[in-house]
Motif scaffolding. Sequence first.
Motif, mmCIF file in Angstrom:
data_model
loop_
_atom_site.group_PDB
_atom_site.id
_atom_site.type_symbol
_atom_site.label_atom_id
_atom_site.label_comp_id
_atom_site.label_asym_id
_atom_site.label_seq_id
_atom_site.Cartn_x
_atom_site.Cartn_y
_atom_site.Cartn_z
ATOM 1 N N ASN A 278 0.834 -1.204 0.000
ATOM 2 C CA ASN A 278 0.000 0.000 0.000
ATOM 3 C C ASN A 278 0.869 1.254 0.000
ATOM 4 O O ASN A 278 0.610 2.201 -0.753
ATOM 5 C CB ASN A 278 -0.946 -0.014 1.195
ATOM 6 N N GLU B 194 -4.777 -5.417 1.296
ATOM 7 C CA GLU B 194 -3.694 -4.445 1.475
ATOM 8 C C GLU B 194 -4.167 -2.997 1.329
ATOM 9 O O GLU B 194 -3.356 -2.081 1.410
ATOM 10 C CB GLU B 194 -2.575 -4.726 0.469
ATOM 11 N N ARG B 195 -5.458 -2.816 1.053
ATOM 12 C CA ARG B 195 -6.054 -1.483 0.875
ATOM 13 C C ARG B 195 -5.404 -0.700 -0.257
ATOM 14 O O ARG B 195 -5.136 0.496 -0.155
ATOM 15 C CB ARG B 195 -6.023 -0.689 2.172
ATOM 16 N N ILE B 196 -5.159 -1.401 -1.349
ATOM 17 C CA ILE B 196 -4.532 -0.808 -2.522
ATOM 18 C C ILE B 196 -5.611 -0.351 -3.488
ATOM 19 O O ILE B 196 -6.489 -1.130 -3.859
ATOM 20 C CB ILE B 196 -3.603 -1.829 -3.211
#
Length: 131
Positions: free
Chosen positions: A17, A48-50
């Motif tokens: 991220n 991963e909140r990408i």
Amino acid sequence: MTLAFELDALKSLADPNAVFNDARGWTSYVGVVSDKPTYVVTNFTRKERIRQDFFSGPRGVEESLENVKRQFDTERHVFVGTSEEHREQAESVGWEYLPLENAAEAADWEIAAEDDDEDHFEEGDQREDWP
């Protein structure tokens, strides 16, 4: 610049991220391509909140890179990967290839330690006070 990471390259980074957030500062578009099924890429990027500008979908790497290049008209198209196969895939469709180690060194990204892929919930690592 349009920057594409092969999923295995992205998984090799200590903080994917943070890498994406850093890359957004000096690229126009950044995303993930892989031969793996769409749900594998989606699950990883969500975990991963990408936030990616593009992903490969149900296509292979080469077809995905061709489609991204058509959709995102930038001066450079760079593919970050981890193998000779990734180099060949990039070069076959007119992308620059950059090995992960070189990209990480140039951008000051940390590559994950070998044991960072451990499953922390394996049989021996379970909590005894868990219901």
